[in-house]
Design a protein around this motif. Structure first.
Motif, mmCIF file in Angstrom:
data_model
loop_
_atom_site.group_PDB
_atom_site.id
_atom_site.type_symbol
_atom_site.label_atom_id
_atom_site.label_comp_id
_atom_site.label_asym_id
_atom_site.label_seq_id
_atom_site.Cartn_x
_atom_site.Cartn_y
_atom_site.Cartn_z
ATOM 1 N N ASN A 105 1.220 -1.263 -0.257
ATOM 2 C CA ASN A 105 0.124 -0.301 -0.149
ATOM 3 C C ASN A 105 0.695 1.004 -0.183
ATOM 4 O O ASN A 105 1.686 1.253 0.769
ATOM 5 N N ALA A 106 0.191 2.221 -0.697
ATOM 6 C CA ALA A 106 1.330 3.360 -0.947
ATOM 7 C C ALA A 106 1.548 4.622 0.396
ATOM 8 O O ALA A 106 2.130 5.171 0.552
ATOM 9 N N LYS A 107 0.500 4.156 1.110
ATOM 10 C CA LYS A 107 0.838 4.336 2.771
ATOM 11 C C LYS A 107 1.515 4.520 2.926
ATOM 12 O O LYS A 107 2.269 5.492 4.276
ATOM 13 N N ASP A 108 2.624 3.260 3.211
ATOM 14 C CA ASP A 108 3.838 2.694 4.347
ATOM 15 C C ASP A 108 4.733 3.403 2.704
ATOM 16 O O ASP A 108 5.900 2.453 3.085
ATOM 17 N N LEU A 109 5.049 4.501 1.803
ATOM 18 C CA LEU A 109 6.031 4.634 0.850
ATOM 19 C C LEU A 109 7.431 4.750 1.762
ATOM 20 O O LEU A 109 8.087 4.820 1.161
ATOM 21 N N ARG A 110 7.152 5.906 3.004
ATOM 22 C CA ARG A 110 8.360 6.236 3.193
ATOM 23 C C ARG A 110 9.867 4.778 3.563
ATOM 24 O O ARG A 110 9.933 5.212 3.982
ATOM 25 N N GLU A 111 8.563 3.731 3.944
ATOM 26 C CA GLU A 111 9.034 3.213 4.804
ATOM 27 C C GLU A 111 9.543 0.913 3.845
ATOM 28 O O GLU A 111 10.530 1.006 3.808
ATOM 29 N N MET A 112 9.391 2.211 3.126
ATOM 30 C CA MET A 112 10.076 1.128 1.533
ATOM 31 C C MET A 112 11.252 1.537 0.479
ATOM 32 O O MET A 112 12.305 1.399 0.024
ATOM 33 N N PHE A 113 11.040 3.420 0.718
ATOM 34 C CA PHE A 113 12.007 4.302 -0.317
ATOM 35 C C PHE A 113 12.154 4.603 0.352
ATOM 36 O O PHE A 113 12.067 5.670 1.734
ATOM 37 N N GLY A 114 14.055 5.172 0.409
ATOM 38 C CA GLY A 114 14.472 6.102 1.345
ATOM 39 C C GLY A 114 14.602 7.479 0.582
ATOM 40 O O GLY A 114 13.847 7.570 -0.252
ATOM 41 N N SER A 115 15.366 8.487 0.996
ATOM 42 C CA SER A 115 15.306 9.779 0.826
ATOM 43 C C SER A 115 16.079 9.750 -0.683
ATOM 44 O O SER A 115 16.762 9.766 -0.748
ATOM 45 N N ASN A 116 15.110 10.879 -1.364
ATOM 46 C CA ASN A 116 15.940 11.208 -2.625
ATOM 47 C C ASN A 116 16.095 9.470 -3.214
ATOM 48 O O ASN A 116 17.202 9.709 -4.530
ATOM 49 N N GLU A 117 15.460 8.567 -3.263
ATOM 50 C CA GLU A 117 15.506 7.479 -4.154
ATOM 51 C C GLU A 117 15.000 7.080 -5.663
ATOM 52 O O GLU A 117 15.260 6.659 -6.306
ATOM 53 N N VAL A 118 13.928 7.589 -5.764
ATOM 54 C CA VAL A 118 13.011 7.943 -7.452
ATOM 55 C C VAL A 118 13.250 9.139 -8.045
ATOM 56 O O VAL A 118 13.395 10.123 -6.918
ATOM 57 N N ASP A 119 13.451 8.033 -8.795
ATOM 58 C CA ASP A 119 13.454 9.927 -10.352
ATOM 59 C C ASP A 119 12.157 10.082 -10.313
ATOM 60 O O ASP A 119 12.112 11.382 -10.804
ATOM 61 N N THR A 120 11.024 9.586 -10.480
ATOM 62 C CA THR A 120 9.474 9.540 -11.204
ATOM 63 C C THR A 120 9.177 8.777 -10.473
ATOM 64 O O THR A 120 8.930 7.245 -10.174
ATOM 65 N N ILE A 121 7.287 9.300 -10.220
ATOM 66 C CA ILE A 121 6.550 8.723 -9.860
ATOM 67 C C ILE A 121 5.208 9.133 -10.704
ATOM 68 O O ILE A 121 4.610 10.089 -11.211
ATOM 69 N N TYR A 122 4.933 8.107 -10.819
ATOM 70 C CA TYR A 122 3.169 8.057 -11.849
ATOM 71 C C TYR A 122 2.487 7.507 -11.151
ATOM 72 O O TYR A 122 2.374 6.406 -10.603
ATOM 73 N N LEU A 123 1.453 8.633 -11.279
ATOM 74 C CA LEU A 123 -0.441 8.381 -10.935
ATOM 75 C C LEU A 123 -0.949 8.129 -11.910
ATOM 76 O O LEU A 123 -1.005 8.852 -12.658
ATOM 77 N N ASN A 124 -0.984 7.202 -12.444
ATOM 78 C CA ASN A 124 -2.051 6.670 -13.473
ATOM 79 C C ASN A 124 -3.656 6.063 -13.090
ATOM 80 O O ASN A 124 -3.339 4.929 -12.718
ATOM 81 N N PHE A 125 -4.904 7.008 -13.557
ATOM 82 C CA PHE A 125 -5.451 6.961 -13.189
ATOM 83 C C PHE A 125 -6.360 6.243 -11.804
ATOM 84 O O PHE A 125 -6.898 4.710 -11.962
ATOM 85 N N SER A 126 -5.609 6.588 -10.991
ATOM 86 C CA SER A 126 -5.754 6.389 -9.068
ATOM 87 C C SER A 126 -8.082 6.729 -9.246
ATOM 88 O O SER A 126 -8.384 7.279 -9.753
ATOM 89 N N ASP A 127 -7.763 6.120 -8.743
ATOM 90 C CA ASP A 127 -9.094 5.936 -7.763
ATOM 91 C C ASP A 127 -9.836 7.481 -7.407
ATOM 92 O O ASP A 127 -9.118 8.324 -6.644
ATOM 93 N N PRO A 128 -10.698 8.153 -7.921
ATOM 94 C CA PRO A 128 -10.718 9.599 -7.868
ATOM 95 C C PRO A 128 -11.076 10.304 -6.493
ATOM 96 O O PRO A 128 -10.751 10.760 -6.083
ATOM 97 N N TRP A 129 -11.892 8.823 -6.217
ATOM 98 C CA TRP A 129 -12.661 8.820 -4.154
ATOM 99 C C TRP A 129 -13.716 10.149 -4.334
ATOM 100 O O TRP A 129 -12.940 11.774 -3.575
ATOM 101 N N PRO A 130 -14.478 10.152 -4.710
ATOM 102 C CA PRO A 130 -15.379 11.522 -5.419
ATOM 103 C C PRO A 130 -16.202 12.004 -4.461
ATOM 104 O O PRO A 130 -16.651 12.936 -4.349
ATOM 105 N N LYS A 131 -16.046 11.728 -3.020
ATOM 106 C CA LYS A 131 -16.927 11.959 -1.613
ATOM 107 C C LYS A 131 -15.889 12.687 -1.657
ATOM 108 O O LYS A 131 -14.199 12.108 -0.437
ATOM 109 N N THR A 132 -16.331 14.196 -0.550
ATOM 110 C CA THR A 132 -14.939 14.771 0.115
ATOM 111 C C THR A 132 -15.325 14.434 1.397
ATOM 112 O O THR A 132 -13.674 14.295 1.247
ATOM 113 N N ARG A 133 -15.877 13.224 2.333
ATOM 114 C CA ARG A 133 -14.929 12.383 3.020
ATOM 115 C C ARG A 133 -14.057 11.886 2.801
ATOM 116 O O ARG A 133 -13.866 11.205 3.235
#
Length: 212
Positions: free
Chosen positions: A96-124
């Motif tokens: 899960n992406a919520k744990d990103l910092r636990e899997m990747f070090g500081s300044n380790e990634v060059d590019t992040i792609y967000l393709n057709f992510s769930d829009p979660w349309p409700k404000t809550r």
């Protein structure tokens, strides 16, 4: 859309260690060691069925790609796509992406792609959107100083929300495209959703943002 349960998914994922990294938290700061070559690192969050990451790895052999997908019934298709492509510069993570910092070090990634992510349309549900500020905080930590966040979506509301979210966080918008396929961009690799929506005549939006 309800995902079809695949009872064999656990075994298939466990047997595919040549594509799925089994202990991603242990790779923090050392992701290039799982690849044959030490190269720029690109991360796709929500890799879906894998068409994008397999295609990008084929077209860009000088970049290492990691696809993150939390749904077991979906990542099995991505495994098959990467396997069929026969690429050595693509790996998958079942996390899960919520744990990103636990899997990747500081300044380790060059590019992040967000393709057709769930829009979660409700404000809550705003905090679940992958361009909500708590996710942006993580992206900033793991991206290199000149790293990019590249977003593609068919959802106009999510696109507009993301532009505002990027701007409010102080990011620089390098590109804002309101009709991607009108550009005839030869570098663009389509996802499964992108093909589906484009064939229906729906507009595809893209933006590229950098932290300052």
């Amino acid at each position: 859309m309800r995902l079809r349960h695949k009872p064999w998914a656990d075994d298939y994922i466990a047997e595919s260690t040549h594509i799925v990294t089994p202990k991603p938290f242990e790779q923090k700061g050392e992701w290039n060691k799982v690849f044959d070559e030490s190269q720029p690192l690109a991360l796709e969050i929500g890799t879906g069925k894998g068409q994008f990451i397999a295609g990008m790895a084929e077209k860009n052999p000088s970049v290492n790609f990691i696809g993150m997908e939390r749904a077991k019934s979906v990542i099995v298709s991505a495994i098959q796509k990467v396997d069929e492509a026969g690429v050595k510069n693509a790996r998958l993570i079942h996390e899960n992406a919520k744990d990103l910092r636990e899997m990747f070090g500081s300044n380790e990634v060059d590019t992040i792609y967000l393709n057709f992510s769930d829009p979660w349309p409700k404000t809550r549900h705003e905090k679940r959107r992958l361009t909500f500020h708590t996710f942006l905080e993580q992206y900033k930590d793991v991206l290199k100083p000149d790293g990019e966040v590249i977003l593609k979506t068919d959802n106009q509301h999510l696109f507009e929300y993301s532009l505002v979210s990027f701007s409010q966080y102080g990011m620089k918008l390098e590109e804002v495209v309101l009709d991607l396929h009108a550009l005839d961009d030869e570098t663009n690799v389509m996802t499964e959703y992108e093909e589906k929506f484009s064939n229906k005549g729906q507009r595809i939006y893209r933006c590229i943002a950098k932290f300052q």
